[in-house]
Design an enzyme around this catalytic site. Sequence first.
Site, PDB file in Angstrom:
ATOM      1  N   SER A  93      47.295  41.904  39.460  1.00 39.41           N
ATOM      2  CA  SER A  93      46.958  41.796  40.818  1.00 39.41           C
ATOM      3  C   SER A  93      45.689  43.110  40.874  1.00 39.41           C
ATOM      4  CB  SER A  93      48.281  42.670  41.571  1.00 39.41           C
ATOM      5  OG  SER A  93      48.493  44.093  41.075  1.00 39.41           O
ATOM      6  N   ASN A  94      45.363  44.067  40.258  1.00 31.76           N
ATOM      7  CA  ASN A  94      44.317  44.862  40.350  1.00 31.76           C
ATOM      8  C   ASN A  94      43.046  44.157  40.106  1.00 31.76           C
ATOM      9  OD1 ASN A  94      44.636  48.030  40.927  1.00 31.76           O
ATOM     10  ND2 ASN A  94      46.446  47.465  39.592  1.00 31.76           N
ATOM     11  N   LEU A 170      47.482  47.034  27.976  1.00 30.88           N
ATOM     12  CA  LEU A 170      48.665  47.776  27.429  1.00 30.88           C
ATOM     13  C   LEU A 170      48.334  48.301  25.922  1.00 30.88           C
ATOM     14  CD1 LEU A 170      51.875  46.371  28.928  1.00 30.88           C
ATOM     15  CD2 LEU A 170      50.265  48.200  29.830  1.00 30.88           C
ATOM     16  N   LYS A 171      47.122  47.720  25.452  1.00 34.72           N
ATOM     17  CA  LYS A 171      46.655  48.231  23.946  1.00 34.72           C
ATOM     18  C   LYS A 171      45.438  49.237  24.109  1.00 34.72           C
ATOM     19  CE  LYS A 171      49.567  45.540  22.094  1.00 34.72           C
ATOM     20  NZ  LYS A 171      50.548  45.989  21.450  1.00 34.72           N
ATOM     21  N   LEU A 172      45.426  50.177  23.118  1.00 36.90           N
ATOM     22  CA  LEU A 172      44.684  51.168  22.846  1.00 36.90           C
ATOM     23  C   LEU A 172      42.893  50.432  22.652  1.00 36.90           C
ATOM     24  CD1 LEU A 172      44.485  54.291  22.663  1.00 36.90           C
ATOM     25  CD2 LEU A 172      44.399  53.796  20.229  1.00 36.90           C
ATOM     26  N   HIS A 189      45.922  54.285  36.270  1.00 32.34           N
ATOM     27  CA  HIS A 189      47.278  54.655  35.682  1.00 32.34           C
ATOM     28  C   HIS A 189      48.005  54.906  36.913  1.00 32.34           C
ATOM     29  CE1 HIS A 189      50.156  56.184  32.865  1.00 32.34           C
ATOM     30  NE2 HIS A 189      50.182  57.198  33.853  1.00 32.34           N
ATOM     31  N   ASP A 230      45.012  57.942  28.322  1.00 27.78           N
ATOM     32  CA  ASP A 230      45.357  58.637  29.561  1.00 27.78           C
ATOM     33  C   ASP A 230      44.689  60.027  29.562  1.00 27.78           C
ATOM     34  OD1 ASP A 230      48.381  57.156  30.001  1.00 27.78           O
ATOM     35  OD2 ASP A 230      46.453  56.610  30.439  1.00 27.78           O
ATOM     36  N   GLU A 259      46.896  51.631  44.650  1.00 30.07           N
ATOM     37  CA  GLU A 259      45.949  51.403  43.507  1.00 30.07           C
ATOM     38  C   GLU A 259      44.977  50.239  43.891  1.00 30.07           C
ATOM     39  OE1 GLU A 259      47.678  50.067  39.730  1.00 30.07           O
ATOM     40  OE2 GLU A 259      49.542  51.361  40.322  1.00 30.07           O
TER      41      GLU A 259
END
Length: 295
Positions: A93-94, A170-172, A189, A230, A259
């Site tokens: 959505s972002n 969701l991954k580094l 975030h 983060d 957001e």
Amino acid sequence: MEAALNQALLSGFGSKPSLSSTRSCILLHKHHTWVSFRAWSPLPCLKGSSKTVWLRCVNGEERAQAAVLDLEGSEKGKLRRKKLVVFVSGGGSNFRAIHEGCVQGSVHGDIVALVTNKSGCGGAEYARGSNIPVILFPRTKEEPEGLSPADLVAALRELEVDFVLLAGYLKLIPIELIQAYPRSILNIHPSLLPAFGGKGYYGMNVHKAVIASGARYSGPTVHFVDEHYDTGRILAQRVVPVSVTDNAEELAARVLHEEHQLYVEVTNALCEERIIWREDGVPLIQSRENPKKFS
Ligand SMILES: Nc1nc2c(c(=O)[nH]1)N[C@@H](CN(C=O)c1ccc(C(=O)N[C@@H](CCC(=O)O)C(=O)O)cc1)CN2
Ligand SMILES: NCC(=O)N[C@@H]1O[C@H](COP(=O)([O-])[O-])[C@@H](O)[C@H]1O
């Protein structure tokens, strides 16, 4: 150089501005005559105009680029539209909000590719429906077609990407990408960092932790990305209340609404080159309406 600058100043602005510090740079362009200098500082308003002239270093070198920042007018027209890539793992959505901003004119940029670790996710479906190329990253058992970090960097260079936006990825992000795009990768975030961030803090996990903590406020944070989850420099935040009756889904919806607006505004500031770095390393956003104002 000083003499040349004085001359350019006097001819250009009628009076020599006071320099804010020895490190401040100077001048500016009158007839597109550029002079070199080191740092930048706000200069007094132009003679008889409401505009403020700003100078800043370009790529940290002794080159100066200055502009009269009335982005409402000619200056925005001269600014190149930036090339964006968005990283998602879920619904996106972002990503959709930013894409709509690019199309409708509230973001001075264009999304040139979507990167995902889940080829079937909602964000990837939206990208395919919008003729936005989808890149799989990283290579995993589930996604053997995924790129290696080096190949991802090469692909983004080929696409001439200016900025990387993480939006529910969701991954580094690997050090190769961090080093290839210094001060050019943002993440959103869903909490007020540094609270409720780090490994394990994603999606509903964040909102559940906020509610369990008894916090009375939450909200999204947009930050620059470094090699850890983060911990990068915070750029912008918005605050929403947490009701004592909230469940995680209700809080998530309230934060997500903010957001979408925040990420579009911040992305546009990035594209309009209105991010400046304070001497202590804190990034600030320069107001479109009043270049003397920062947040
Ligand atoms: N180098 C960086 N990479 C990423 C960052 C960052 O700041 N630096 N931000 C994240 C986004 N994010 C929070 O905003 C975040 C995403 C995922 C996790 C997490 O714990 N992930 C799990 C795996 C989850 C899964 O695969 O389903 C894990 O690593 O074990 C924490 C924070 C994006 N990348
Ligand atoms: N730690 C990372 C994280 O939790 N990111 C969060 O994932 C959601 C993605 O929603 P979207 O796919 O609809 O944009 C957003 O709420 C974003 O803040």
